[in-house]
Scaffold this active site. Structure first.
Site, PDB file in Angstrom:
ATOM      1  CE1 TYR A 228      -3.815   2.375   0.935  1.00  0.00           C
ATOM      2  CE2 TYR A 228      -2.319   3.188   2.627  1.00  0.00           C
ATOM      3  CZ  TYR A 228      -3.496   3.315   1.891  1.00  0.00           C
ATOM      4  OH  TYR A 228      -4.318   4.388   2.109  1.00  0.00           O
TER       5      TYR A 228
ATOM      6  CE  LYS B 292      -3.514   5.036  -1.326  1.00  0.00           C
ATOM      7  NZ  LYS B 292      -4.574   5.455  -2.277  1.00  0.00           N
TER       8      LYS B 292
END
Length: 321
Positions: A164, A168
């Protein structure tokens, strides 16, 4: 109904729930025609359903707005293209895209499998690219448009979300690249790092002292989609909105530097540089990084938070943000 986005056509991915839904509703309430995209998967990336996107469209229409649903998978090039094509087919143009879609698969790095890495990066990072790519081709020709990616404070790093956090961080670089490459065509690109109560934030292992609702984030996004943000020169930026606080993140830049020719000689007495040998040896690198007056390190805020969490856990407390 407002008119902040009157006449604009906006596509929002991940718009079936949470922040994406709030953005779609807010854009429609400000006069935009909205393409509501949601593949309808669970936070863990389960089986898709188009019902959530259709439900948001019904909300918008019931409030007097205009919207259409698309249930395509943004992690595919065809899915990203179809979202933009739907806007063109239904409304004749595309003025803004907002990429909120995302899933989580948490695991420590040393235990993370390919099956846990690939879908997260595909949904967040590739899913932003596919929509940006399709929209940029149209916006370049019409000489206007806005691209908005969704990042997270976790782009700084994460204990159990390397997939993640990597995605990002990639979205921020993608946004900055889009801002640079599309500037001459009148297209802006920005990123939002929200702190709001959603399905994802419910799993944060600390008490967040600054947190708002999805509607707080939606207000920032509507501003970024509007003509005022372009007139204000807002592009290539990363903004956090956390309840009552809005913050802008720093642009990447060198913090400190040292040149080899600031040192008169190599440790063995030889001259540094191409004429006298290597600029650097491991000993000289150690000196300029860790020695007196060296460039040192830039402390990691997230590491300090991690240490505080460990201390609080040991004391039986719940740490603050």
């Amino acid at each position: 109904m407002g008119n902040f986005l009157s006449g604009k056509v906006v596509a929002v991915t991940g718009a079936g729930r949470g922040i994406g839904r709030a953005v779609a509703l807010a854009a429609a309430a400000e006069g935009a025609k909205v393409v509501v995209n949601d593949y309808g998967v669970s936070i863990e990336g389960g089986e898709p359903s188009s019902e959530v996107a259709e439900a948001v469209v019904k909300e918008i229409v019931a409030a007097g707005g205009t919207a259409t649903a698309v249930a395509d998978d943004v992690s595919t090039m065809a899915g990203g293209q179809r979202i933009v094509d739907t806007a063109l087919a239904e409304y004749g143009r595309i003025d803004g895209v907002v990429c909120v879609a995302g899933i989580l698969r948490e695991r420590m790095l040393f235990n993370m499998s390919e099956e846990e890495w690939d879908p997260v990066v595909a949904t967040h990072l590739k899913g932003t690219f596919t929509v940006f790519r399709a929209a940029a081709a149209v916006m370049r020709k019409q000489k206007s448009g806005t691209l908005i990616g969704f990042t997270s404070g976790n782009h700084q790093g994460s204990v159990a979300q390397a997939n993640y956090a990597s995605a990002k961080g990639g979205i921020i670089s993608l946004v900055r690249s889009a801002a640079l490459g599309l500037h001459k065509y009148g297209v802006t690109a920005n990123a939002v790092a929200p702190v709001a109560r959603t399905r994802m934030s419910a799993n944060v292992p600390m008490e967040l002292t600054e947190i708002g609702e999805p509607e707080d984030v939606a207000a920032l996004v509507v501003y970024l989609l509007g003509d005022g943000a372009r007139a204000d020169g807002v592009t290539g930026q990363v903004y956090t909105v956390a309840g009552p606080k809005i913050a802008v993140w720093a642009q990447p830049r060198e913090l400190r530097s040292v040149r080899a020719d600031d040192f008169p000689s190599e440790p063995d007495g030889g001259r540094p540089g191409p004429d006298g040998g290597r600029w650097w040896t491991p000993e000289r690198v150690a000196e300029v990084i860790a020695g007196p007056g060296g460039i040192g390190v830039d402390p990691m805020p997230m590491l300090a938070q991690l240490e505080e969490m460990a201390r609080a856990a040991g004391a039986g407390e719940r740490p603050n943000e």
